[in-house]
Design a protein around this motif. Structure first.
Motif, PDB file in Angstrom:
ATOM      1  N   LYS A   1      79.647  20.808  51.674  1.00 13.49           N
ATOM      2  CA  LYS A   1      78.939  20.373  50.672  1.00 13.49           C
ATOM      3  C   LYS A   1      77.404  19.857  51.120  1.00 13.49           C
ATOM      4  N   LYS A   2      77.599  19.183  52.435  1.00 13.89           N
ATOM      5  CA  LYS A   2      76.316  18.618  53.150  1.00 13.89           C
ATOM      6  C   LYS A   2      75.261  19.861  53.385  1.00 13.89           C
ATOM      7  N   LEU A   3      76.055  20.995  53.867  1.00  9.19           N
ATOM      8  CA  LEU A   3      75.283  22.366  54.199  1.00  9.19           C
ATOM      9  C   LEU A   3      74.520  22.809  53.054  1.00  9.19           C
ATOM     10  N   ASP A   4      75.399  22.968  51.943  1.00  9.26           N
ATOM     11  CA  ASP A   4      74.718  23.275  50.684  1.00  9.26           C
ATOM     12  C   ASP A   4      73.492  22.561  50.208  1.00  9.26           C
ATOM     13  N   VAL A   5      73.597  21.063  50.308  1.00 10.64           N
ATOM     14  CA  VAL A   5      72.322  20.425  50.028  1.00 10.64           C
ATOM     15  C   VAL A   5      71.202  20.683  51.040  1.00 10.64           C
ATOM     16  N   VAL A   6      71.438  20.657  52.348  1.00 10.61           N
ATOM     17  CA  VAL A   6      70.432  20.752  53.426  1.00 10.61           C
ATOM     18  C   VAL A   6      69.804  22.190  53.126  1.00 10.61           C
ATOM     19  N   PHE A   7      70.713  23.313  53.029  1.00 10.14           N
ATOM     20  CA  PHE A   7      70.245  24.408  52.776  1.00 10.14           C
ATOM     21  C   PHE A   7      69.475  24.743  51.248  1.00 10.14           C
ATOM     22  N   SER A   8      69.893  24.229  50.351  1.00  8.46           N
ATOM     23  CA  SER A   8      69.080  24.152  49.230  1.00  8.46           C
ATOM     24  C   SER A   8      67.742  23.369  49.319  1.00  8.46           C
ATOM     25  N   GLN A   9      67.737  22.196  50.012  1.00 10.31           N
ATOM     26  CA  GLN A   9      66.423  21.747  50.113  1.00 10.31           C
ATOM     27  C   GLN A   9      65.576  22.647  50.967  1.00 10.31           C
ATOM     28  N   TYR A  10      66.024  23.223  52.150  1.00  8.27           N
ATOM     29  CA  TYR A  10      65.314  24.209  52.860  1.00  8.27           C
ATOM     30  C   TYR A  10      64.499  25.377  52.142  1.00  8.27           C
ATOM     31  N   ILE A  11      65.423  25.826  51.368  1.00  9.09           N
ATOM     32  CA  ILE A  11      64.909  26.992  50.490  1.00  9.09           C
ATOM     33  C   ILE A  11      63.872  26.836  49.525  1.00  9.09           C
ATOM     34  N   ARG A  12      64.105  25.507  49.015  1.00  9.63           N
ATOM     35  CA  ARG A  12      62.940  25.100  48.041  1.00  9.63           C
ATOM     36  C   ARG A  12      61.835  24.612  48.541  1.00  9.63           C
ATOM     37  N   LEU A  13      62.092  23.922  49.717  1.00  2.92           N
ATOM     38  CA  LEU A  13      60.715  23.785  50.537  1.00  2.92           C
ATOM     39  C   LEU A  13      59.808  25.027  51.022  1.00  2.92           C
ATOM     40  N   LYS A  14      60.596  25.890  51.630  1.00  4.81           N
ATOM     41  CA  LYS A  14      60.186  26.834  52.079  1.00  4.81           C
ATOM     42  C   LYS A  14      59.281  27.836  51.158  1.00  4.81           C
ATOM     43  N   TYR A  15      59.617  27.612  50.038  1.00  3.39           N
ATOM     44  CA  TYR A  15      59.043  28.557  49.152  1.00  3.39           C
ATOM     45  C   TYR A  15      57.886  27.618  48.077  1.00  3.39           C
ATOM     46  N   SER A  16      57.687  26.290  48.754  1.00  5.20           N
ATOM     47  CA  SER A  16      56.635  25.700  48.031  1.00  5.20           C
ATOM     48  C   SER A  16      55.433  25.584  48.609  1.00  5.20           C
ATOM     49  N   ASN A  17      54.413  25.131  47.994  1.00  2.00           N
ATOM     50  CA  ASN A  17      53.002  24.945  48.478  1.00  2.00           C
ATOM     51  C   ASN A  17      52.794  23.682  48.879  1.00  2.00           C
ATOM     52  N   ASN A  18      51.443  23.302  49.626  1.00  2.00           N
ATOM     53  CA  ASN A  18      51.358  21.925  50.150  1.00  2.00           C
ATOM     54  C   ASN A  18      51.571  21.008  49.183  1.00  2.00           C
ATOM     55  N   GLN A  19      51.605  20.986  47.911  1.00  3.55           N
ATOM     56  CA  GLN A  19      51.482  19.870  46.863  1.00  3.55           C
ATOM     57  C   GLN A  19      52.976  20.010  46.436  1.00  3.55           C
ATOM     58  N   GLY A  20      53.957  20.698  47.159  1.00  6.11           N
ATOM     59  CA  GLY A  20      55.139  20.652  46.530  1.00  6.11           C
ATOM     60  C   GLY A  20      55.735  21.356  45.403  1.00  6.11           C
ATOM     61  N   ILE A  21      54.810  22.457  45.106  1.00  5.08           N
ATOM     62  CA  ILE A  21      55.075  23.128  43.889  1.00  5.08           C
ATOM     63  C   ILE A  21      55.518  24.542  44.145  1.00  5.08           C
ATOM     64  N   SER A  22      56.818  24.740  43.550  1.00  3.87           N
ATOM     65  CA  SER A  22      57.258  26.191  43.728  1.00  3.87           C
ATOM     66  C   SER A  22      57.434  26.901  42.434  1.00  3.87           C
ATOM     67  N   GLU A  23      57.738  28.149  42.578  1.00  2.00           N
ATOM     68  CA  GLU A  23      57.862  28.825  41.417  1.00  2.00           C
ATOM     69  C   GLU A  23      59.314  29.581  41.292  1.00  2.00           C
ATOM     70  N   CYS A  24      59.847  29.538  39.918  1.00  2.00           N
ATOM     71  CA  CYS A  24      60.967  30.283  39.622  1.00  2.00           C
ATOM     72  C   CYS A  24      61.033  31.842  40.078  1.00  2.00           C
ATOM     73  N   PHE A  25      61.909  32.044  41.032  1.00  2.00           N
ATOM     74  CA  PHE A  25      61.702  33.630  41.390  1.00  2.00           C
ATOM     75  C   PHE A  25      62.133  34.715  40.210  1.00  2.00           C
ATOM     76  N   THR A  26      62.961  34.365  39.236  1.00  2.00           N
ATOM     77  CA  THR A  26      63.045  35.048  38.262  1.00  2.00           C
ATOM     78  C   THR A  26      62.199  34.928  36.998  1.00  2.00           C
ATOM     79  N   CYS A  27      61.513  33.970  36.684  1.00  2.00           N
ATOM     80  CA  CYS A  27      60.831  33.701  35.519  1.00  2.00           C
ATOM     81  C   CYS A  27      59.503  33.217  35.707  1.00  2.00           C
ATOM     82  N   GLY A  28      59.363  32.587  36.805  1.00  2.00           N
ATOM     83  CA  GLY A  28      57.796  32.166  37.155  1.00  2.00           C
ATOM     84  C   GLY A  28      57.533  30.874  36.417  1.00  2.00           C
ATOM     85  N   LYS A  29      58.376  30.140  36.186  1.00  2.00           N
ATOM     86  CA  LYS A  29      58.284  28.717  35.917  1.00  2.00           C
ATOM     87  C   LYS A  29      57.745  27.923  36.958  1.00  2.00           C
TER      88      LYS A  29
END
Length: 130
Positions: free
Chosen positions: A15-43
């Protein structure tokens, strides 16, 4: 014996690994303001309001923490539309989608130490991104 001296269970480590990995992926694909885009719909939204979506299900440990198998997704796509797997696969591209599909069929056995090493690795990657 103090309560904190108990070794964490394997399920708590996963569970801890899931949390850390999820945070990493979401941060990896976010811009300097912390904004990211849904891979499938673009939101677009702040990474904290989005999720780590998986092309091949998390039940497959061989691809569960594979960066190639995961992208940022909104709650609508990830939860309510079951990950939009078809769209997800199209956007990954045929070659990578096929690779993830085949890899997901492999049986892997991670030791508890392997999982802890992954937590350490992704934690250090998060520090680089923040």
């Amino acid at each position: 014996m103090p309560k904190n001296s108990k070794k964490p269970t394997r399920s708590k480590i996963v569970k801890k690994l899931d949390v850390v990995f999820s945070q990493y992926i979401r941060l990896k694909y976010s811009n300097n303001q912390g904004i990211s885009e849904c891979f499938t719909c673009g939101k677009r939204d702040h990474w904290k309001n989005l999720q780590c979506g998986h092309f091949m299900s998390r039940k497959n440990y061989s691809t569960r923490w594979d960066e190639n198998n995961t992208r940022v997704q909104c709650v609508g796509c990830n939860m309510f539309k079951s990950g939009e797997q078809y769209v997800f696969g199209l956007k990954l591209g045929e070659e990578l989608a096929q690779e993830m599909f085949l890899k997901s069929k492999q049986i892997v056995k991670f030791t508890t130490n392997d999982l802890i090493d992954k937590i350490d690795h992704f934690s250090s990657e998060i520090k680089k991104l923040t």
